[in-house]
Motif scaffolding. Structure first.
Motif, PDB file in Angstrom:
ATOM      1  N   ILE A 305     -45.195 -69.452  23.027  1.00 25.03           N
ATOM      2  CA  ILE A 305     -44.220 -68.879  23.953  1.00 25.03           C
ATOM      3  C   ILE A 305     -44.548 -67.418  24.229  1.00 25.03           C
ATOM      4  O   ILE A 305     -44.538 -66.965  25.384  1.00 25.03           O
ATOM      5  N   LEU A 306     -44.868 -66.661  23.185  1.00 23.53           N
ATOM      6  CA  LEU A 306     -45.168 -65.244  23.386  1.00 23.53           C
ATOM      7  C   LEU A 306     -46.419 -65.065  24.237  1.00 23.53           C
ATOM      8  O   LEU A 306     -46.436 -64.226  25.151  1.00 23.53           O
ATOM      9  N   ALA A 307     -47.453 -65.847  23.971  1.00 24.75           N
ATOM     10  CA  ALA A 307     -48.679 -65.722  24.757  1.00 24.75           C
ATOM     11  C   ALA A 307     -48.434 -66.118  26.207  1.00 24.75           C
ATOM     12  O   ALA A 307     -48.903 -65.454  27.138  1.00 24.75           O
ATOM     13  N   ALA A 308     -47.671 -67.212  26.403  1.00 26.49           N
ATOM     14  CA  ALA A 308     -47.421 -67.669  27.765  1.00 26.49           C
ATOM     15  C   ALA A 308     -46.592 -66.643  28.530  1.00 26.49           C
ATOM     16  O   ALA A 308     -46.836 -66.383  29.712  1.00 26.49           O
ATOM     17  N   ARG A 309     -45.622 -66.051  27.865  1.00 26.75           N
ATOM     18  CA  ARG A 309     -44.801 -65.042  28.554  1.00 26.75           C
ATOM     19  C   ARG A 309     -45.646 -63.854  28.971  1.00 26.75           C
ATOM     20  O   ARG A 309     -45.497 -63.320  30.064  1.00 26.75           O
ATOM     21  N   ALA A 310     -46.533 -63.426  28.080  1.00 21.12           N
ATOM     22  CA  ALA A 310     -47.393 -62.294  28.426  1.00 21.12           C
ATOM     23  C   ALA A 310     -48.265 -62.645  29.624  1.00 21.12           C
ATOM     24  O   ALA A 310     -48.451 -61.837  30.537  1.00 21.12           O
ATOM     25  N   ALA A 311     -48.792 -63.884  29.633  1.00 24.20           N
ATOM     26  CA  ALA A 311     -49.648 -64.304  30.753  1.00 24.20           C
ATOM     27  C   ALA A 311     -48.859 -64.356  32.050  1.00 24.20           C
ATOM     28  O   ALA A 311     -49.347 -63.947  33.106  1.00 24.20           O
ATOM     29  N   LEU A 312     -47.617 -64.862  31.983  1.00 22.87           N
ATOM     30  CA  LEU A 312     -46.807 -64.956  33.196  1.00 22.87           C
ATOM     31  C   LEU A 312     -46.432 -63.563  33.695  1.00 22.87           C
ATOM     32  O   LEU A 312     -46.416 -63.296  34.892  1.00 22.87           O
ATOM     33  N   LYS A 313     -46.160 -62.679  32.733  1.00 24.97           N
ATOM     34  CA  LYS A 313     -45.759 -61.324  33.127  1.00 24.97           C
ATOM     35  C   LYS A 313     -46.890 -60.605  33.843  1.00 24.97           C
ATOM     36  O   LYS A 313     -46.661 -59.740  34.675  1.00 24.97           O
ATOM     37  N   ALA A 314     -48.130 -60.964  33.479  1.00 21.75           N
ATOM     38  CA  ALA A 314     -49.273 -60.257  34.049  1.00 21.75           C
ATOM     39  C   ALA A 314     -49.527 -60.630  35.499  1.00 21.75           C
ATOM     40  O   ALA A 314     -50.215 -59.902  36.216  1.00 21.75           O
ATOM     41  N   VAL A 315     -48.990 -61.782  35.946  1.00 28.78           N
ATOM     42  CA  VAL A 315     -49.200 -62.161  37.343  1.00 28.78           C
ATOM     43  C   VAL A 315     -48.334 -61.253  38.216  1.00 28.78           C
ATOM     44  O   VAL A 315     -47.138 -61.140  37.980  1.00 28.78           O
ATOM     45  N   PRO A 316     -48.922 -60.588  39.190  1.00 26.49           N
ATOM     46  CA  PRO A 316     -48.141 -59.581  39.916  1.00 26.49           C
ATOM     47  C   PRO A 316     -47.038 -60.184  40.779  1.00 26.49           C
ATOM     48  O   PRO A 316     -47.094 -61.337  41.190  1.00 26.49           O
ATOM     49  N   LEU A 317     -46.047 -59.373  41.031  1.00 22.87           N
ATOM     50  CA  LEU A 317     -44.877 -59.782  41.805  1.00 22.87           C
ATOM     51  C   LEU A 317     -45.277 -60.212  43.199  1.00 22.87           C
ATOM     52  O   LEU A 317     -44.650 -61.093  43.800  1.00 22.87           O
ATOM     53  N   SER A 318     -46.355 -59.630  43.730  1.00 21.15           N
ATOM     54  CA  SER A 318     -46.748 -59.906  45.115  1.00 21.15           C
ATOM     55  C   SER A 318     -47.062 -61.379  45.332  1.00 21.15           C
ATOM     56  O   SER A 318     -46.791 -61.924  46.403  1.00 21.15           O
ATOM     57  N   ILE A 319     -47.610 -62.022  44.310  1.00 25.66           N
ATOM     58  CA  ILE A 319     -47.930 -63.452  44.461  1.00 25.66           C
ATOM     59  C   ILE A 319     -46.641 -64.252  44.647  1.00 25.66           C
ATOM     60  O   ILE A 319     -46.536 -65.114  45.518  1.00 25.66           O
ATOM     61  N   ARG A 320     -45.648 -63.947  43.770  1.00 22.81           N
ATOM     62  CA  ARG A 320     -44.394 -64.692  43.881  1.00 22.81           C
ATOM     63  C   ARG A 320     -43.736 -64.432  45.228  1.00 22.81           C
ATOM     64  O   ARG A 320     -43.235 -65.348  45.887  1.00 22.81           O
ATOM     65  N   GLU A 321     -43.743 -63.181  45.637  1.00 23.43           N
ATOM     66  CA  GLU A 321     -43.078 -62.841  46.897  1.00 23.43           C
ATOM     67  C   GLU A 321     -43.776 -63.496  48.066  1.00 23.43           C
ATOM     68  O   GLU A 321     -43.124 -63.936  49.021  1.00 23.43           O
ATOM     69  N   ALA A 322     -45.099 -63.555  47.995  1.00 23.72           N
ATOM     70  CA  ALA A 322     -45.834 -64.198  49.089  1.00 23.72           C
ATOM     71  C   ALA A 322     -45.435 -65.661  49.206  1.00 23.72           C
ATOM     72  O   ALA A 322     -45.197 -66.168  50.304  1.00 23.72           O
ATOM     73  N   ALA A 323     -45.327 -66.338  48.051  1.00 28.33           N
ATOM     74  CA  ALA A 323     -44.970 -67.760  48.091  1.00 28.33           C
ATOM     75  C   ALA A 323     -43.560 -67.938  48.638  1.00 28.33           C
ATOM     76  O   ALA A 323     -43.299 -68.800  49.481  1.00 28.33           O
ATOM     77  N   LEU A 324     -42.624 -67.116  48.133  1.00 30.88           N
ATOM     78  CA  LEU A 324     -41.249 -67.234  48.605  1.00 30.88           C
ATOM     79  C   LEU A 324     -41.167 -66.927  50.098  1.00 30.88           C
ATOM     80  O   LEU A 324     -40.375 -67.531  50.824  1.00 30.88           O
TER      81      LEU A 324
END
Lengths: 435, 274, 453
Positions: A305-324
């Motif tokens: 869980i800790l490793a996955a959270r760190a990996a998810l946190k590293a993905v920049p906000l711009s990717i999520r915003e682009a998809a949305l």
């Protein structure tokens, strides 16, 4: 502002002369070098201990990869093999003993003959039967068969030099008479050393020369599969929820604190949990890789869980915003865009967690995987043991021969761990992006 | 380095309000080049810093003024990829000579940084740090008097006199920067380098610091890097204009700002760029 | 029919449902605008089929075995006031006979076993039919819900989200499970042995055969606590200086290429399984210490606390050093520059500025390492002793809490006896102590990090 009366000059602070100051600075430089040396030697000392541990284990293990065998010519009476070529049940032990006795016809005393026969491994008759079954046509034709039988563990250890004749006879397992015979057999060229297949193809055994790691390796393999299958989906799902969806409230904080604390709970406690809940509460089969998998999944869940959270946190906000921005729902933006990009980091964390699980032994002792399990497990519900526990059991055994086998098993385990860590590092180097 | 005494400024005071100082080069840079790995950050700079004067280094961002400033007390040594060629002399001795001890150098050339960086210790301990490690005082009362004097010189004593044991971080931004100035003064340096000391401060705090610089210049040689031309005009006597790692023009502050020789300088002054 | 076959059947139905719903949605899409894509409708159908079916199977597998045994037991002429343990024995016998392992030839027992087996068959058939019919019902339900306005995608995403929430709750459930199971079994122990006798008693010899009233006297855990503290202290004495100095060198002095080589090598020390350390301790360190002691005339036990403690310390060094390294690296560079600018040497900067600034975090790291030392099992099982002595002598053999937990449970004791339950009481103490240490440590480190980030 430049036209003011200059204030009184600063009182001279260097009460000591400049020479004093310079001398003091020199002393400080010496102290600096000394301090740096302490740090450097601490690091070197630590790494030296690492080298020491590895070399100790390697030095104890390399003899285990050889086994000593004796070539015997066994007379096969054609009456023992029926017309269709099936070997009838015969007393293979007697056949072997006859052949061995034939090598030393001068030995007649009953006690001496017992000593002579005890040079051969207890598993020799089974090896002979297997060989005769495989080569029955040839055996019938020739009337005899040449078989390589394993020597007993004491003989094997003597030939490898672990038991020496210098120690007085009363303090060693191998007697002077047996030493003479072994030397005689060596002189006749009947004893040779070959690669230790038994170590890799046999399950556990009370006799050291017959013991192998196959059962333990299979058990470990099943265990890793079960652990992976349970902890990966649950861990990733938790991490995605906590990182992307969970509102910042007391409940989420409590879950996070819980995960951090679970990561530091001693592994024995997980064993106790498995014992109380899975074995006694839910009646899972004891010693099965399934139960072990459940327990170890809980153990490495916080890591994933800790490793996955760190990996998810590293993905920049711009990717999520682009998809949305193009109309994907939040779940879609995460599943289709964020998660794949975070996958390398998640996989690295998972592989490292599995490597940790592979080396764990304490919780498995509590759920019964310390039993003497001979057969290789076939399904996930069969009783099994794992490599670290096998190492522990062998390390506890009194026979001298188990020492080298334990070290060899450790080498195999470390080999697997190094492989897994290397894969994790390669995944990280090849696939991880720096945003 | 030579055993020159700490205060060798040739100062002539006329007893009245006017102060005339004969120019003597405290620091002299000759053909200084600085490389960060492959990047050529400072190109062949030759510059004099005069004693008991405030010299301002101005220029657009990225022009290398901070880099040059950090050469003057060999702070660039802490960066692995940095390489300095040329000579910089302090009172005639090259500070980049191989036998020069940067620890000793920094007792003579102090530095105040852009963002106030007081240690997470008490105010007293912050100022006492320098004298302590260099062993400049021999008794507790001596140390206390040094600390109090430095705080006074930095204009901070009145505000913190009753809480000398409070943490240095608990002060406001302007107070923290004055604390850092007091800390630098406490080892009695001859030169004080200031790297944009007011850029993180509000206008009132800035005014206080500029006042302080004005007072300090009588006892110290000050080199100040600033991105504000107005500040340079206010506090300095000499100004050097840097552009893309080169020293474009250097001269009296008034002359630079009213009658620059170089076209680039004029462009910067009038706000055409930077 | 086997459970796996049933699962396979359910899977097939769900695939069928997926296809049916998807194609219906596709055909509808030609005439009317859909909210969700056809494959979302398919997913909805699969979920509507699998979830109820799996739920039925899960419920059945949890409840049916004990239930069937209960009903089989009713069949037996069992005297009403049979002890709890004997009833369990009967149940075990019945299930053994039913599984084909053979047992006593008691006709009543055999009849009960037969009855039990039949019950299980019928219950399985029942459960299978319920599961299949529920799934088929789900198939029909989903098919009928394929309409243009049905927000299939939202439903599917909601189910996914619930799954995620359940997974996250698992962490809390695990902690709760640990606490509850430890408390439950520990309370059963404290019925036999009073709490104060356990916590403060000075003699630990569970192997002594004593009548029930006096059994509290031999379950005094103080020698275990002192043994654990002794070994953990030796470990921290080894690990703290070595770890801190190593961290200071790698964080402040080492050239980048040394750092990139040294840090992974130190991580290897952390990745070695503890059995390997135990082997190393028992077979190299302990004999070496004993022989060295013999040379100087000091008698060092071959299971000395010193051997176990030193090796445990080696194992902990990477924890201390990597955490200390991270914490020192978090101290802002501006502080170091301020100190160097005043003419301090690097060691003075480290000792007077960096370390004091990093101190809270480093203390947190040391506490975490100490918690690890206290909870470590395999090294002490293999290298430390089994009998409890109350001593502070590092050359003597002592035993620890974790060793006793393992020893008490890896035996042939029946589960109810005070001996096995004592393991849970010890586990409870261990859990509480390490939890407290970890909690304090994590708080300290977190507050320290907030200061600088």
């Amino acid at each position: 502002m430049n036209s003011r009366i200059p204030p009184t000059p600063l009182p001279s602070l260097s009460i000591q002369s400049t020479q004093c100051l310079r001398a003091r600075i020199r002393r400080r430089h010496v102290a600096e070098r000394r301090f740096r040396f302490y740090g450097f030697s601490a690091m070197v000392l630590t790494l030296a201990v690492l080298v020491l541990v590895f070399s100790f284990i390697l030095s104890k293990s390399y003899t285990a990869f050889q086994e000593n065998v004796l070539s015997l010519r066994i007379a096969i009476d054609s009456a023992m093999i029926d017309s269709k070529g099936n070997p009838l049940t015969a007393d293979y032990r007697e056949l072997i003993q006859k052949a061995v006795a034939g090598l030393f016809p001068a030995v007649t005393d009953r006690h001496d003959r017992h000593l002579l026969f005890s040079l051969i491994s207890e598993g020799a008759p089974y090896a002979l039967r297997a060989l005769v079954t495989r080569q029955r046509q040839q055996a019938k034709r020739d009337g005899n068969i040449i078989v390589d039988v394993l020597l007993s563990d004491e003989a094997d250890q003597f030939l490898k030099g672990h038991i020496t004749a210098h120690v007085s006879e009363k303090e060693r397992k191998i007697k002077d008479l047996q030493v003479t015979w072994l030397k005689e057999l060596q002189a006749r060229g009947l004893i040779h050393s070959r690669f230790n297949i038994t170590l890799f193809t046999a399950g556990d055994s009370r006799e050291p020369e017959l013991a192998g790691i196959l059962g333990a390796v299979t058990g470990s393999f099943y265990l890793v599969i079960v652990t992976l299958g349970l902890s990966f989906p649950v861990g990733v799902a938790s991490a995605v929820y906590l990182e992307e969806f969970a509102p910042r409230n007391r409940l989420t904080d409590m879950i996070e604190v819980n995960i951090n604390n679970l990561a530091a709970v001693p592994s024995v406690v997980f064993g106790l949990l498995g014992l109380a809940v899975f074995l006694n509460g839910l009646s899972f089969p004891r010693s099965a890789p399934l139960v072990g998998g459940f327990v170890l999944s809980l153990l490495i869940l916080p890591t994933i869980i800790l490793a996955a959270r760190a990996a998810l946190k590293a993905v920049p906000l711009s990717i999520r915003e682009a998809a949305l921005g193009i109309g994907a729902s939040k779940m879609q933006s995460i599943l289709h865009h964020v998660l794949p990009l975070a996958m390398p980091g998640i996989m690295t964390g998972t592989i490292l967690g599995l490597a940790h699980a592979l080396g764990e032994s304490a919780p498995l002792l509590m759920i019964g995987m310390v039993a003497f399990v001979v057969d290789t497990p076939v399904t996930l519900l069969d009783p099994a043991t794992v490599l670290p526990v096998q190492i522990y059991l062998w390390a506890d055994s009194p026979e001298r021969a188990f020492l080298e086998k334990t070290a060899a098993a450790i080498v195999v385990l470390l080999g697997f761990l190094i492989a897994m860590n290397t894969i994790a590092i390669m995944v990280r180097i090849k696939f991880e992006r720096r945003w | 380095m030579s055993l020159s005494s700490k205060k060798d400024a040739q100062r002539v005071s006329l007893g009245d309000s006017l102060l005339v100082e004969t120019a003597c080069a405290k620091l002299a840079a000759r053909n200084v080049n600085v490389f960060y790995g492959e990047k050529h950050a400072i190109k062949d700079v030759t510059l004099d810093i005069n004693c008991n004067e405030v010299t301002a280094l101005i220029g657009p961002s990225g022009c290398g003024k901070s880099t040059f400033l950090r050469c003057l007390n060999r702070m660039n040594d802490t960066i692995d990829t940095c390489r300095v060629t040329g000579t910089i002399t302090l009172d005639g001795e090259n500070i980049y000579a191989s036998k020069v001890d940067s620890v000793y150098l920094r007792t003579r050339v102090g530095m105040v940084f852009q963002k106030p960086n007081p240690f997470p210790k008490s105010i007293f301990e912050n100022v006492a740090y320098g004298p302590r490690i260099h062993g400049l005082t021999s008794s507790r009362s001596e140390l206390e008097s040094v600390v109090l004097t430095s705080l006074e010189r930095a204009g901070l004593l009145e505000e913190v006199r009753d809480r000398l044991h409070a943490s240095g971080i608990s002060l406001s931004g302007g107070q923290q920067q004055r604390l850092c100035i007091a800390r630098a003064i406490a080892v009695s340096p001859e030169v004080i380098l200031m790297d944009e000391p007011c850029s993180a401060l509000d206008p009132i705090a800035t005014a206080k610091i500029e006042e302080l610089i004005d007072e300090l210049q009588h006892n110290f040689t000050i080199v100040i890097v600033t991105h504000s031309m107005q500040q340079a005009a206010r506090v300095s006597q000499r100004t050097a204009f840097f552009h893309l790692g080169e020293l474009v023009e250097c001269g009296g502050t008034e002359q630079i700002f009213t009658n620059p020789v170089n076209r680039l300088t004029q462009g910067y002054i009038t706000g055409r760029f930077g | 029919m086997h459970v796996l076959t049933l699962l396979a059947v359910l899977l097939c139905i769900s695939l069928l449902g997926f296809r049916i719903s998807q194609s219906r949605a596709l055909s509808l899409a030609r005439t009317a605008g859909l909210h969700s894509l056809p494959y979302h409708h398919g997913q909805f159908a699969s979920l509507a089929i699998l979830l109820p079916g799996l739920g039925v199977i899960l419920l059945w597998s949890l409840l049916e075995a004990p239930l069937a045994l209960w009903l089989a037991l009713d069949h037996l002429p069992v005297p009403p006031n049979l002890a709890d343990g004997e009833v369990r024995l009967l149940i075990a016998e019945i299930s053994n006979i039913a599984a084909g392992y053979g047992g006593r030839q008691d006709p009543a027992l055999l009849a009960a076993a037969w009855h039990y087996r039949e019950l299980r068959q019928t219950s399985f058939t029942l459960a299978a039919s319920v599961a299949v019919s529920v799934s088929l019902g789900g198939l029909v339900f989903a098919w009928r819900r394929v309409t243009p306005s049905h927000q299939a995608r939202n439903s599917v995403e909601r189910v996914l989200k619930i799954f995620m929430i359940l997974c996250s709750a698992l962490a809390v459930l695990t902690t709760a499970g640990i606490i509850l199971s430890l408390l439950f079994e520990a309370f059963r122990f404290f019925v036999h042995v009073p709490f104060t006798a356990f916590l403060f008693g000075l003699e630990w010899s569970p192997q002594k055969a004593l009548p029930a009233e006096q059994i509290g006297a031999v379950f005094g855990a103080v020698p275990l606590f002192t043994g654990t503290l002794l070994i953990a202290s030796i470990a921290m004495l080894v690990a703290t200086p070595l770890g801190l100095l190593t961290a200071i060198y790698t964080a402040e002095y080492a050239a980048p290429h040394i750092r990139t080589v040294a840090k992974p090598l130190l991580e290897i020390l952390a990745g070695i399984p503890t059995v390997v350390y135990g082997f190393f301790a028992a077979l190299m360190v302990a004999p070496a210490l004993r022989d060295t002691g013999a040379m100087f005339g000091i008698s060092i036990s071959s299971e000395s606390a010193l051997a176990a403690g030193v090796v445990m310390g080696i194992m902990i060094i990477p924890f201390v050093s990597s955490l200390a390294d991270d914490i020192m690296s978090a101290v802002p560079q501006s502080l170091r520059e301020g100190s160097l600018g005043l003419g301090a040497t690097q060691s003075e900067t480290i000792r007077r500025v960096v370390l004091p600034a990093a101190l809270p975090g480093i203390i947190g790291g040391i506490l975490l390492a100490a918690s690890r030392a206290i909870g470590e099992t395999m090294i002490v099982v293999m290298a430390a002793g089994l009998s409890a002595h109350l001593t502070a002598n590092p050359f003597a053999a002592v035993t620890t809490v974790t060793v006793q937990i393992v020893t008490l449970l890896v035996g042939d004791q029946e589960f109810d006896s005070p001996k096995t339950l004592a393991a849970f009481a010890l586990g409870l103490v261990l859990f509480v102590v390490t939890l407290a240490l970890n909690f304090v440590a994590l708080q300290v480190v977190r507050k320290y990090r907030e200061q600088y980030e």
